[in-house]
Write an enzyme that holds these catalytic residues in place. Structure first.
Site, PDB file in Angstrom:
ATOM      1  CG  ASP A  67      55.079 -16.034  34.216  1.00 22.87           C
ATOM      2  OD1 ASP A  67      54.223 -15.677  33.885  1.00 22.87           O
ATOM      3  OD2 ASP A  67      55.238 -16.856  33.725  1.00 22.87           O
ATOM      4  CD  GLU A 153      54.013  -8.655  27.481  1.00 21.23           C
ATOM      5  OE1 GLU A 153      53.580  -8.747  26.818  1.00 21.23           O
ATOM      6  OE2 GLU A 153      54.491  -9.030  28.455  1.00 21.23           O
TER       7      GLU A 153
END
Length: 267
Positions: A67, A153
């Site tokens: 990623d 998150e």
């Protein structure tokens, strides 16, 4: 003979993962009834800060990917693919008004090299889910190879938003975001999250949702007890040919046959 070769490659990956970066090991694909993927790759990427894994570790998984965001800069995608990169998730957006300036370049480079791609959105708790979904859709064209990703998150170091909604609110916002993207792109996004966020919000209770879990110091089955996961981010300090500096590396939870089916969107 084929079984013996597979076992030998897995043993090699077990010894080398996280310590060196030899050429990826190629194994002839066995049976792919719904797709024709390339040979199976058990890459052994280097790591700037390797973890001493106990028990099952990333080297046991054949399908590895990255990623990336603007912080990786320009990437030589053909070199990365040749080294064993099987997929990439690219940061596209954040909140309701931030777009990653490298998204188009990363996406086009990955496509040209034949690296399957998906995009991810970094969630901002000071904007509505609907507004953020619209922003993502505005910036990410249809045609990805993989489902897109909602990255949720806590943001304690944010200069503009450190809200920590309760679990019920988080799950409701996530559900709305996922539903909007699923209607637009035709495939439900997956959710990326961290250990503390997963435990604090019970986001694992979201229905019809697959998870991508971060765990850089232990296998997900130990760090996320009873969690069902599709992808595992096992390091944030990986060293991959074609990529400048450190990069996140992930594995797909399953053999190549399952990867081929999942990538194509087959049940």
């Amino acid at each position: 003979m084929r079984t013996a070769l597979m076992l030998a490659v897995m043993a090699f990956a077990t010894l080398s993962c996280g310590r060196s970066s030899p050429p990826p090991q190629l194994v002839e694909a066995q049976s792919f009834p719904d797709a024709t993927p390339p040979s199976v790759i058990f890459p052994a990427f280097a790591d700037a800060d390797p973890h001493e894994w106990e028990g099952r570790h990333p080297g046991h998984y054949p399908v590895h990917g990255l990623d990336v965001s603007r912080w990786q800069g320009a990437i030589d995608w053909r070199t990365a693919k040749q080294s064993g990169v099987s997929f990439v998730f690219i940061k596209a957006t954040e909140g309701g008004d931030v777009a990653d300036p490298m998204f188009a370049s990363h996406r086009q480079g990955a496509q040209a090299a034949g690296v399957p791609w998906g995009a991810y959105h970094y969630y901002y708790f000071c904007r509505s889910a609907r507004e953020q979904a619209r922003w993502f859709i505005q910036n990410v064209p249809k045609g990805s190879d993989l489902p897109h990703v909602l990255d949720m998150e806590w943001t304690p170091h944010s200069k503009t938003c450190t809200l920590r909604p309760d679990g019920a609110t988080v799950r409701a916002e996530a559900q709305q975001f996922l539903d909007i993207l699923e209607r637009h792109y035709g495939r439900r996004p997956i959710v990326y999250t961290t250990v503390d966020f997963y435990g604090d919000t019970n986001i694992g209770r979201l229905p019809k949702t697959e998870f991508w879990l971060r765990s850089v110091a232990g296998h997900p089955r130990n760090v996320y007890p009873k969690a069902v996961w599709r992808l595992w981010q096992y390091t944030g300090t990986g060293l991959v040919p074609g990529v400048q500096g450190r990069v996140d590396i992930n594995v797909f939870n399953g053999p190549p046959e399952i990867w081929a089916r999942w990538k194509s969107g087959s049940p």
